[in-house]
Design a protein around this motif. Structure first.
Motif, PDB file in Angstrom:
ATOM      1  N   ALA A  62     -52.555  31.029 -29.612  1.00 17.49           N
ATOM      2  CA  ALA A  62     -52.426  30.522 -28.243  1.00 17.49           C
ATOM      3  C   ALA A  62     -51.091  29.806 -28.094  1.00 17.49           C
ATOM      4  O   ALA A  62     -50.463  29.431 -29.081  1.00 17.49           O
ATOM      5  N   ASN A  63     -50.683  29.632 -26.846  1.00 17.29           N
ATOM      6  CA  ASN A  63     -49.442  28.919 -26.560  1.00 17.29           C
ATOM      7  C   ASN A  63     -49.740  27.438 -26.390  1.00 17.29           C
ATOM      8  O   ASN A  63     -50.364  27.042 -25.418  1.00 17.29           O
ATOM      9  N   LEU A  64     -49.296  26.632 -27.346  1.00 17.96           N
ATOM     10  CA  LEU A  64     -49.455  25.190 -27.228  1.00 17.96           C
ATOM     11  C   LEU A  64     -48.198  24.621 -26.593  1.00 17.96           C
ATOM     12  O   LEU A  64     -47.145  25.236 -26.620  1.00 17.96           O
ATOM     13  N   VAL A  65     -48.347  23.427 -26.045  1.00 18.88           N
ATOM     14  CA  VAL A  65     -47.183  22.771 -25.459  1.00 18.88           C
ATOM     15  C   VAL A  65     -46.629  21.775 -26.473  1.00 18.88           C
ATOM     16  O   VAL A  65     -47.381  21.176 -27.232  1.00 18.88           O
ATOM     17  N   GLY A  66     -45.315  21.682 -26.540  1.00 18.23           N
ATOM     18  CA  GLY A  66     -44.695  20.785 -27.511  1.00 18.23           C
ATOM     19  C   GLY A  66     -43.474  20.113 -26.916  1.00 18.23           C
ATOM     20  O   GLY A  66     -43.073  20.411 -25.800  1.00 18.23           O
ATOM     21  N   VAL A  67     -42.893  19.198 -27.686  1.00 12.94           N
ATOM     22  CA  VAL A  67     -41.685  18.516 -27.228  1.00 12.94           C
ATOM     23  C   VAL A  67     -40.488  19.281 -27.743  1.00 12.94           C
ATOM     24  O   VAL A  67     -40.339  19.465 -28.948  1.00 12.94           O
ATOM     25  N   GLU A  68     -39.659  19.784 -26.842  1.00 15.55           N
ATOM     26  CA  GLU A  68     -38.494  20.565 -27.254  1.00 15.55           C
ATOM     27  C   GLU A  68     -37.391  19.651 -27.750  1.00 15.55           C
ATOM     28  O   GLU A  68     -36.889  19.798 -28.838  1.00 15.55           O
ATOM     29  N   GLN A  69     -37.033  18.670 -26.933  1.00 18.03           N
ATOM     30  CA  GLN A  69     -35.990  17.744 -27.361  1.00 18.03           C
ATOM     31  C   GLN A  69     -36.055  16.465 -26.540  1.00 18.03           C
ATOM     32  O   GLN A  69     -36.547  16.462 -25.421  1.00 18.03           O
ATOM     33  N   ILE A  70     -35.556  15.409 -27.149  1.00 24.74           N
ATOM     34  CA  ILE A  70     -35.410  14.149 -26.430  1.00 24.74           C
ATOM     35  C   ILE A  70     -33.923  13.933 -26.277  1.00 24.74           C
ATOM     36  O   ILE A  70     -33.203  13.739 -27.263  1.00 24.74           O
ATOM     37  N   GLY A  71     -33.454  14.026 -25.041  1.00 27.73           N
ATOM     38  CA  GLY A  71     -32.011  13.962 -24.802  1.00 27.73           C
ATOM     39  C   GLY A  71     -31.603  12.680 -24.139  1.00 27.73           C
ATOM     40  O   GLY A  71     -32.419  11.776 -23.901  1.00 27.73           O
ATOM     41  N   ASN A  72     -30.318  12.576 -23.853  1.00 24.80           N
ATOM     42  CA  ASN A  72     -29.794  11.409 -23.163  1.00 24.80           C
ATOM     43  C   ASN A  72     -29.293  11.818 -21.793  1.00 24.80           C
ATOM     44  O   ASN A  72     -28.657  12.858 -21.646  1.00 24.80           O
ATOM     45  N   ASP A  73     -29.596  10.990 -20.819  1.00 23.34           N
ATOM     46  CA  ASP A  73     -29.143  11.245 -19.460  1.00 23.34           C
ATOM     47  C   ASP A  73     -27.653  10.922 -19.374  1.00 23.34           C
ATOM     48  O   ASP A  73     -27.244   9.807 -19.703  1.00 23.34           O
ATOM     49  N   GLN A  74     -26.842  11.899 -18.917  1.00 26.60           N
ATOM     50  CA  GLN A  74     -25.390  11.690 -18.931  1.00 26.60           C
ATOM     51  C   GLN A  74     -24.828  11.159 -17.607  1.00 26.60           C
ATOM     52  O   GLN A  74     -23.607  11.135 -17.443  1.00 26.60           O
ATOM     53  N   THR A  75     -25.708  10.745 -16.702  1.00 31.29           N
ATOM     54  CA  THR A  75     -25.164  10.209 -15.449  1.00 31.29           C
ATOM     55  C   THR A  75     -24.409   8.901 -15.738  1.00 31.29           C
ATOM     56  O   THR A  75     -24.730   8.203 -16.706  1.00 31.29           O
ATOM     57  N   PRO A  76     -23.402   8.576 -14.892  1.00 32.94           N
ATOM     58  CA  PRO A  76     -22.582   7.388 -15.187  1.00 32.94           C
ATOM     59  C   PRO A  76     -23.376   6.093 -15.067  1.00 32.94           C
ATOM     60  O   PRO A  76     -24.381   6.021 -14.355  1.00 32.94           O
ATOM     61  N   PHE A  77     -22.912   5.066 -15.779  1.00 33.94           N
ATOM     62  CA  PHE A  77     -23.595   3.775 -15.752  1.00 33.94           C
ATOM     63  C   PHE A  77     -23.289   3.045 -14.451  1.00 33.94           C
ATOM     64  O   PHE A  77     -22.278   3.298 -13.806  1.00 33.94           O
ATOM     65  N   ARG A  78     -24.203   2.148 -14.118  1.00 30.82           N
ATOM     66  CA  ARG A  78     -23.997   1.296 -12.947  1.00 30.82           C
ATOM     67  C   ARG A  78     -23.047   0.157 -13.362  1.00 30.82           C
ATOM     68  O   ARG A  78     -23.251  -0.470 -14.400  1.00 30.82           O
ATOM     69  N   VAL A  79     -22.018  -0.088 -12.579  1.00 29.83           N
ATOM     70  CA  VAL A  79     -21.043  -1.129 -12.940  1.00 29.83           C
ATOM     71  C   VAL A  79     -21.140  -2.274 -11.938  1.00 29.83           C
ATOM     72  O   VAL A  79     -21.178  -2.054 -10.737  1.00 29.83           O
ATOM     73  N   GLU A  80     -21.220  -3.485 -12.482  1.00 27.43           N
ATOM     74  CA  GLU A  80     -21.265  -4.671 -11.621  1.00 27.43           C
ATOM     75  C   GLU A  80     -20.221  -5.668 -12.107  1.00 27.43           C
ATOM     76  O   GLU A  80     -19.939  -5.742 -13.300  1.00 27.43           O
TER      77      GLU A  80
END
Lengths: 139, 126
Positions: A62-80
């Motif tokens: 059967a097709n089980l569900v799994g975690v493919e990868q844990i990545g990092n969000d590359q959107t820019p940081f908030r600057v204050e």
């Protein structure tokens, strides 16, 4: 051949596992929504993302569900601008994590809903097995 | 006893229902997997009819067509309610409705088997 109802319970268990993993990542993001760097001008906490995959399990067929990868969000940081902050760079700007609490909340709701749906399927498969076993009882 | 084909049909139906339950569970587990298309089984009626049309072999060289228990249960791709940007077409509500159907059909099937069995016992005991 394995009974499809048992396989279905295992698939639901894999779904529960994956959704709780997702919940962990969301909790990590929420907890670190304000974590800045400890050195002046350094990068703060970067939002983590999780991607699911469709894995074929030979033992179950059967097709089980799994975690493919844990990545990092590359959107820019908030600057204050906050010159008194220990993580401020030479211009007095502080980088804050690219975590949006509203997005995380929406994600959490979705994880919660998927978790409940998986749990429901597990209960139903179990009820079906039990009702078949009940045929042996009585009469 | 060849007239009593009800047990045979009932067991085929419960097999079909449990496979459908597995498919629905798989759809729900993959509700957040990118690129996953929701699947469903062929309706039970078509499975039952195709199993009645199984061909007999008169020569060892003939290829035996399966009598339609597992092979004819090919999973047909279905039209989802909507598709997300990630290419996922699972609708949890729709799947839960189908699961409810499967559950009640399974309960009905089991009750029929139970009452038929009771009838059989009554006639056998005299």
């Amino acid at each position: 051949m394995i009974d499809p109802l048992n396989v279905s319970q295992k698939i639901a268990a894999a779904g529960l596992d994956v959704q709780s993993h997702r919940m962990r990542i969301i909790a990590e993001n929420m907890a670190n929504a304000q974590s800045t760097a400890s050195t002046p001008g350094g990068d703060p906490y970067r939002r983590k993302t999780i991607v699911f995959s469709n894995d074929f399990n030979e033992a179950l067929g059967a097709n089980l569900v799994g975690v493919e990868q844990i990545g990092n969000d590359q959107t820019p940081f908030r600057v204050e601008r906050n010159p008194s902050h220990p993580a401020a760079d030479a211009n007095g700007n502080v980088k804050y994590p690219n975590v949006n609490i509203l997005v995380e909340m929406a994600d959490m709701r979705e994880a919660n809903r998927s978790y409940e749906a998986n749990l429901q399927m597990m209960k139903q498969s179990r009820a079906m097995v039990l009702s078949t076993v009940d045929l042996l009882r009585s009469t | 006893m060849s007239d009593l084909y009800l047990f045979n049909i009932a067991s085929q139906r419960s097999h079909w229902l449990s496979l459908r339950q597995e498919t629905i569970t798989s759809n729900i587990a993959h509700a957040n997997t990118p690129g996953y298309a929701a699947r469903d089984l062929q309706p039970f009626e078509s499975v039952l009819q195709s199993s009645h049309l199984a061909m007999q072999t008169s020569d060892p060289g003939h290829i035996v067509q399966s009598s339609g228990t597992l092979e004819t249960l090919a999973e047909a791709e279905q039209e989802g309610w909507h598709t997300y940007d990630s290419g996922n077409s699972v609708s949890i509500e729709k799947e839960l409705v189908k699961a409810g159907d499967v559950n009640s059909a399974f309960a009905l099937n089991n009750s029929v088997v139970k009452s038929f069995h009771r009838m059989l016992l009554t006639s056998a005991k005299g």
